[in-house]
Every structure is written in C-alpha cells, then in structure tokens.
Design an enzyme around this catalytic site. Sequence first.
Site, PDB file in Angstrom:
ATOM      1  CE  LYS A 170      -1.617   2.915   2.855  1.00  0.00           C
ATOM      2  NZ  LYS A 170      -1.619   4.101   1.988  1.00  0.00           N
ATOM      3  N   GLY A 201      -4.808   3.208  -1.582  1.00  0.00           N
ATOM      4  CA  GLY A 201      -5.776   3.671  -0.592  1.00  0.00           C
ATOM      5  C   GLY A 201      -5.134   4.437   0.531  1.00  0.00           C
ATOM      6  CD  GLU A 245      13.700   1.932   8.364  1.00  0.00           C
ATOM      7  OE1 GLU A 245      14.290   2.988   8.666  1.00  0.00           O
ATOM      8  OE2 GLU A 245      14.187   0.809   8.582  1.00  0.00           O
ATOM      9  CB  CYS A 279      13.230  10.375   6.743  1.00  0.00           C
ATOM     10  SG  CYS A 279      14.001   9.214   5.621  1.00  0.00           S
ATOM     11  CD  GLU A 379      10.228  14.145   9.781  1.00  0.00           C
ATOM     12  OE1 GLU A 379       9.111  13.716  10.096  1.00  0.00           O
ATOM     13  OE2 GLU A 379      11.088  13.457   9.226  1.00  0.00           O
TER      14      GLU A 379
HETATM   15  P1  NAD Z   1       2.246   9.020   7.018  1.00  0.00           P
HETATM   16  O1  NAD Z   1       2.605   8.301   8.256  1.00  0.00           O
HETATM   17  O2  NAD Z   1       1.137   9.998   7.070  1.00  0.00           O
HETATM   18  O3  NAD Z   1       1.875   7.989   5.871  1.00  0.00           O
HETATM   19  C1  NAD Z   1       2.731   6.928   5.525  1.00  0.00           C
HETATM   20  C2  NAD Z   1       1.917   5.771   5.019  1.00  0.00           C
HETATM   21  O4  NAD Z   1       1.153   5.248   6.099  1.00  0.00           O
HETATM   22  C3  NAD Z   1       0.906   6.148   3.950  1.00  0.00           C
HETATM   23  O5  NAD Z   1       0.830   5.099   3.021  1.00  0.00           O
HETATM   24  C4  NAD Z   1      -0.379   6.288   4.737  1.00  0.00           C
HETATM   25  O6  NAD Z   1      -1.545   6.091   3.963  1.00  0.00           O
HETATM   26  C5  NAD Z   1      -0.220   5.182   5.760  1.00  0.00           C
HETATM   27  N1  NAD Z   1      -0.967   5.361   6.997  1.00  0.00           N
HETATM   28  C6  NAD Z   1      -1.301   6.517   7.615  1.00  0.00           C
HETATM   29  N2  NAD Z   1      -1.971   6.248   8.758  1.00  0.00           N
HETATM   30  C7  NAD Z   1      -2.049   4.897   8.872  1.00  0.00           C
HETATM   31  C8  NAD Z   1      -2.618   4.005   9.826  1.00  0.00           C
HETATM   32  N3  NAD Z   1      -3.241   4.457  10.914  1.00  0.00           N
HETATM   33  N4  NAD Z   1      -2.501   2.676   9.627  1.00  0.00           N
HETATM   34  C9  NAD Z   1      -1.845   2.200   8.539  1.00  0.00           C
HETATM   35  N5  NAD Z   1      -1.314   2.997   7.583  1.00  0.00           N
HETATM   36  C10 NAD Z   1      -1.394   4.333   7.750  1.00  0.00           C
HETATM   37  O7  NAD Z   1       3.593   9.701   6.501  1.00  0.00           O
HETATM   38  P2  NAD Z   1       3.818  10.569   5.194  1.00  0.00           P
HETATM   39  O8  NAD Z   1       3.246  11.920   5.419  1.00  0.00           O
HETATM   40  O9  NAD Z   1       3.383   9.800   4.000  1.00  0.00           O
HETATM   41  O10 NAD Z   1       5.417  10.634   5.148  1.00  0.00           O
HETATM   42  C11 NAD Z   1       6.164  11.525   5.882  1.00  0.00           C
HETATM   43  C12 NAD Z   1       6.817  10.844   7.070  1.00  0.00           C
HETATM   44  O11 NAD Z   1       7.528   9.684   6.656  1.00  0.00           O
HETATM   45  C13 NAD Z   1       7.860  11.726   7.723  1.00  0.00           C
HETATM   46  O12 NAD Z   1       7.775  11.620   9.123  1.00  0.00           O
HETATM   47  C14 NAD Z   1       9.163  11.134   7.243  1.00  0.00           C
HETATM   48  O13 NAD Z   1      10.279  11.410   8.040  1.00  0.00           O
HETATM   49  C15 NAD Z   1       8.840   9.695   7.218  1.00  0.00           C
HETATM   50  N6  NAD Z   1       9.800   8.972   6.374  1.00  0.00           N
HETATM   51  C16 NAD Z   1      10.713   8.129   6.966  1.00  0.00           C
HETATM   52  C17 NAD Z   1      11.659   7.460   6.191  1.00  0.00           C
HETATM   53  C18 NAD Z   1      12.652   6.507   6.801  1.00  0.00           C
HETATM   54  O14 NAD Z   1      13.194   5.680   6.072  1.00  0.00           O
HETATM   55  N7  NAD Z   1      12.921   6.553   8.088  1.00  0.00           N
HETATM   56  C19 NAD Z   1      11.679   7.651   4.815  1.00  0.00           C
HETATM   57  C20 NAD Z   1      10.762   8.516   4.258  1.00  0.00           C
HETATM   58  C21 NAD Z   1       9.814   9.172   5.044  1.00  0.00           C
END
Ligand code: NAD
Length: 476
Positions: A170, A201, A245, A279, A379
Amino acid sequence: MEHCLKFYIDGEWVAPAVPRVMDLLDPATEKLKGRVALGSAQDVDRAVDAATAAFESFQNTSREERLALFDRIITAFRARQEDVGRAVTRDLGTPTWFASGYQTSMSLDHFIEARRLLETYPFEFHLDGNVIRREAFGVCGLITAWNWPGQLITSKVAPALAAGCCIVLKPSEFAPNTAVLLAEILHAAGVPRGVFNLVLGDGPGVGAAISAHPRIDLISFTGSKPAGVAITRAAAETVKAVHLELGGKSANIILPDADLAAAVADGVHRSFINSGQSCIAPTRMLVHESRMADAVGIARETAMNVTVGDPFDPKTRLGPVANAAQYERVQTMIQAGIDDGATLVCGGLGRPQGIERGYFVRPTVFSDVTPRMRIAQQEIFGPVLSIMSYRDEDDAICIANGTTYGLAGYVFSADLRSAARVATRLKAGRIFLNGSPTNPRAPFGGYKQSGNGREWGVFGLETFLEVKAVLGQLTV
Ligand code: NAD
C-alpha cells in the site's frame, strides 16, 4: 489526467470492491491532475488471498530461479526508467533532475543490490551438527510514504522478493503513479501471479486493514511516528513482526577545523533537496560559536541561489512541497521559528517572489536556534534549515542527541579521526562523514523514535527472513 483507479491483485488489474476515489492536485499548479482509488478491507482480503496462495510455491523457488527473476525485473525497470522519473515528478513535484536522477537510480539500485546478495547469501549454515536455516518470512504488508515514491517501495519489495516472500503493497495515497508503474514493471518481468499485489488507498481504509490482517506475517512501514504507532498497536493482536522507518531531525556537526564553505554549502543543499522532504535531511546545522557569523553568511548565500520553480523546467533545483497539508505544516513551523525567537536569515512565510500558485515554499534559513525551540525539535519536512551554535564537542554531541529522533547524523572535520570519534557518540543509525555519498548496501534505519528496523543491503534482506534451527539433521 492521471487515473490510478485499479489495483494489481493476483497478476491482474482489478476494480476496487467498493468504489471510492480521491482527487489529486498538481503541487505546482494546485489544479486537479487525477484521481486515485481508495481501497477497503475487502480489497486487502483479496490481495492477501492471492499472496497466501502464491507463497506456497514462491517460498520454495531456487536461488537460480530468483536470480533469473531479478534479471528480468532489472531489464524491465531499465526499459521504463524514464517513465519512472516522470512518475516521481508527477507524484511529488520534485524537479526532473532529481526525480529522473537520484530518485530513479536509487529505486533501481535496491533490485541490483538484492540480486547481488542472492548470488552468495548463505540461507543455511551448520552449528554443532545442526542446521540453521533462514526462510522466507511469509506474506508481508508494505506501507510507504510519498516522499521517495519509488525508492521507499523498492527498498522493501526487492529484499522481500529475494527472500521468497509474497507482498501486499500500500503506497501513499498521495503518490500512486510511481507505485502503479512499478507494478507494471514487475508484471512485465513475469513476477508470478499473487507474489506481488498492489492495493491503493489511505491509512484508515487500507493501511489499518493490512496492519490487523490475521494472515499477514510481517509489516514493513515507512512514514510518520503516529502512523507507526497505530500500525504497531493493530499488529500486536496477531503478533506480527513490525519494522518501522520513521522521521528524523538529523544534526550536522561542523567541527571547528572543517572547511566551512564546503560543509555549510553541502548542509544547505542536503537540507533542501527534494524540497526538504527527506527523513535523513540534516536540518539542524551545528556550528562552533566562533564561526557562526561566517557560517550564517555562507548559508544565506547558498540558499538565496537556489532556483525554485516549475519541476519540469530543467533549470529548477527546488520544486513545491508535495501537497496542501504539507505546505500548511511547513508554514506553521516557519511561524513557530519566528514566534520562538529564532533569527530569520532568509526565506520565511509565503511563496517565493513571483510565484502565485502551487505549494512552493521559500528556501528558509534560521540562525540563533536554541535546542528547545520547536524548529530544533520537530521534523518540518520542508526546505527549512536551523543553524545552532555550540561551545565545545561535548556540547555539540549533547545538542545533536537531544531530540526524540535518531535517524542520521553528519560530521565535518579536517581530521577524519575527530569526525569518526564524534560519529561513535551520535545516537543515530547512519552517519555521513565529510559529505560522503549514500550507499545502498549500508544499513538504513533509526535509533530511538526514528524506528526499529534496518533496511538496505543484507540488513534489508534479513528483515524478510525467519530463522529456523533444525537440530540433529547432521547427526542422523
Ligand atoms: P504518514 O505516516 O502519514 O503515511 C505513511 C503511510 O502510512 C501512507 O501510506 C499512509 O496512507 C499510511 N498510513 C497513515 N496512517 C495509517 C494508519 N493508521 N494505519 C496504517 N497505515 C497508515 O507519513 P507521510 O506523510 O506519507 O510521510 C512523511 C513521514 O515519513 C515523515 O515523518 C518522514 O520522516 C517519514 N519517512 C521516513 C523514512 C525513513 O526511512 N525513516 C523515509 C521517508 C519518510
């Protein structure tokens, strides 16, 4: 118009069980650019059924069969490489030089690295007359963020396939194009049906269903801490392995003897690349108090020379941030920096001069940032750099380790031994010395609340392997 309205399940493009779509806006123009289907628990069930059925045979494929599969995937990827770059720009608004360059090459690198590992990785070894085996973990739920829409996916998909796992992916609902293209590449490469499945989704609709699904064995997640916590809670009921991550607020310690011009310019560029939406961005620059004035001047000049604009224009270095929510979040954090008393060196609120529409952020540098300020702790995920001063090495390390995050660290020094000494004291999973480039074979992951897993290279492969001890096999 882009339409990501079907899911890839059991080797076919299928319609969602329940029709529901979300509009996607072009981050550079704020105009409607397409729609993405938002799946449901029924779609996840269907994908898990396919993955479970495929796992029976895929887990037992030989090393040679998987090597041949990777050869076909790499060939198919190369044939669509330009399309991948364009999809990344469409998904994210990141400029073509970066989307078609680094974002795309990193996406491919994970397949190349997984193939390399497959050639020699010891899936079995002997211990005191017993056999220790590493076996495919099972059906894996992969949930990814939008900021590196190809690389985040392939860093999970490639080792999962190499391990013999089956996948329900997903991707972020904000970046579906790259994921759809990767599914097309895997299909063209002849990945057996059911081995790789894509359900588009949002978090509540699809992510939550994956996290709680009783027949998913492992979750690998990249995204924010709140979502990581929600996934961990949902997965606990079925005792899944959960690899997280999460975010970062990485420190960049410039030691007094460093080449200041090179170190500061490198720090500014790494903070702003991908519009600051990485990140591991070194968003806290720590400069010795005796060199602050010079460092601020260099940072200001470097930031002012960054060209912001249309991501499809080859002259553009910095595009918009990815979506309206991200734009608002970055504006709120810039305001927080001003309110908390940091000095605004350049940039600030609103769009860059001459840009009326789109989620464009002014490349922003703050100085006189102190450790408790919100812009030093949280962040931001936008092109915003915080410059902080330190008294001595102990003070620098204390500031660097003084957040809840621990994803990356950066150290600059004319003396490599000094840089290495500081690296050993940083609580972070990946340390870059003197602007060193990244490496897709070295482990990637965070200390503390930046996560609990390691990806990339052999560490990424072992994420997707279970360990079995067969006692007595060699003595009977
Ligand atoms: P997000 O957590 O909002 O979304 C990430 C994914 O999780 C999306 O696919 C989203 O639909 C899904 N998601 C959201 N809520 C969920 C839930 N309750 N249950 C299951 N899935 C859920 O994050 P974002 O805005 O897409 O990305 C930004 C964040 O990602 C930043 O904090 C960034 O630092 C982090 N990030 C970390 C790394 C790493 O490797 N450590 C790499 C890239 C981004």
